[in-house]
Scaffold this motif. Structure first.
Motif: not given
Length: 208
Positions: A40-52
Motif C-alpha cells: 500500500g505504501m508503494g502504491m501511495l508513493g506512485a500515486a503521489l508522483s502522479d499528483l506532483i
C-alpha cells in the motif's frame, strides 16, 4: 470538462498504465512480500508522483523540461542509474525479503513508498507524457486549476487500482510458487527493470 471527456481520458490512461512499467513491477514485487502495508505504501508513493507530475505540468515545468536538453539529460540519467540499482537489489534479494525487510515492516513500508515515488519522478518520460497528453483534455474556456486537480486525482486513483491488481498477483504468486519459483519471478522483474533502464537511456525527445 464533460463526463465524456473524463471517460475518454480514463480509457486512454488505462491503456497506457496497464502495460508493465517500473512502478507496476515494484507493485508486483512488493506483493510477493504478502505485506499489504508495504504494498500500500508503494502504491501511495506512485500515486503521489502522479499528483506532483501533473502539478508540474499545470505550472509549466513540463515545457521547461521539453525545452532544456541539459535538464532532460540530467533527469534521464538519474532515472537510468536508479532503475539499474533497483534491478540489482531485486536480483540479489531472497524471495522472503523481496521488496521488503520482514523484520522491520515500518521501515520497509517507508522504503517502498520512497522507491515508487523516486522511480516515477526520476523518469523524464512521465513529465513529458503528461505535458503532451493532459492539455488535450483541458477546456481552456473554463477554470483550469480544478480541471488539473480532477485529472490528477483520477490518474492517481486509476494507478492505485491497477497497482493493487499487480500486487495481488504478486501475493498470489507468493502463495503458489516455491522459493525457486519466487527467485525466478524476482529476477524476471529485475530483468524487466534493466530493459526499461536501457530503453530510457536510448530515449530521446522528439525534437532532439
Amino acid at each position: 470538462m464533460t463526463f465524456s471527456t473524463i471517460c475518454l481520458y480514463l480509457a486512454a490512461c488505462f491503456a497506457v498504465t496497464i502495460i508493465p512499467g517500473p512502478t507496476m513491477l515494484l507493485a508486483l514485487a512488493n506483493g510477493t512480500a504478502r505485506n499489504w502495508r508495504i504494498a500500500g505504501m508503494g502504491m501511495l508513493g506512485a500515486a503521489l508522483s502522479d499528483l506532483i507530475l501533473i502539478g508540474a505540468v499545470a505550472i509549466g515545468l513540463g515545457a521547461v523540461l521539453a525545452a532544456s536538453e541539459l535538464f532532460f539529460s540530467i533527469i534521464k540519467w538519474v532515472g537510468v542509474v536508479y532503475l539499474l540499482w533497483l534491478a540489482i537489489q531485486l536480483w540479489r534479494h531472497k524471495p522472503t525479503s523481496l521488496g521488503a525487510n520482514i523484520n522491520n515492516p515500518s521501515s520497509s513500508a517507508i522504503k517502498a513508498f520512497r522507491r515508487s515515488l523516486l522511480v516515477a519522478l526520476s523518469n523524464p518520460k512521465g513529465l513529458l507524457f503528461f505535458s503532451a497528453f493532459l492539455p488535450q483534455f483541458i477546456n481552456t474556456s473554463e477554470p483550469q486549476t480544478i480541471q488539473y486537480i480532477t485529472l490528477a486525482i483520477l490518474t492517481a486513483t486509476l494507478d492505485i487500482t491497477i497497482m493493487a491488481c499487480y500486487a495481488s498477483g504478486g501475493a498470489q504468486a507468493a502463495r503458489l510458487l516455491t522459493a525457486k519459483g519466487l527467485t525466478k519471478l524476482n529476477r524476471a522483474c529485475a530483468s524487466s527493470l534493466i530493459s526499461l533502464a536501457v530503453f530510457l537511456a536510448l530515449y530521446k525527445k522528439a525534437n532532439a
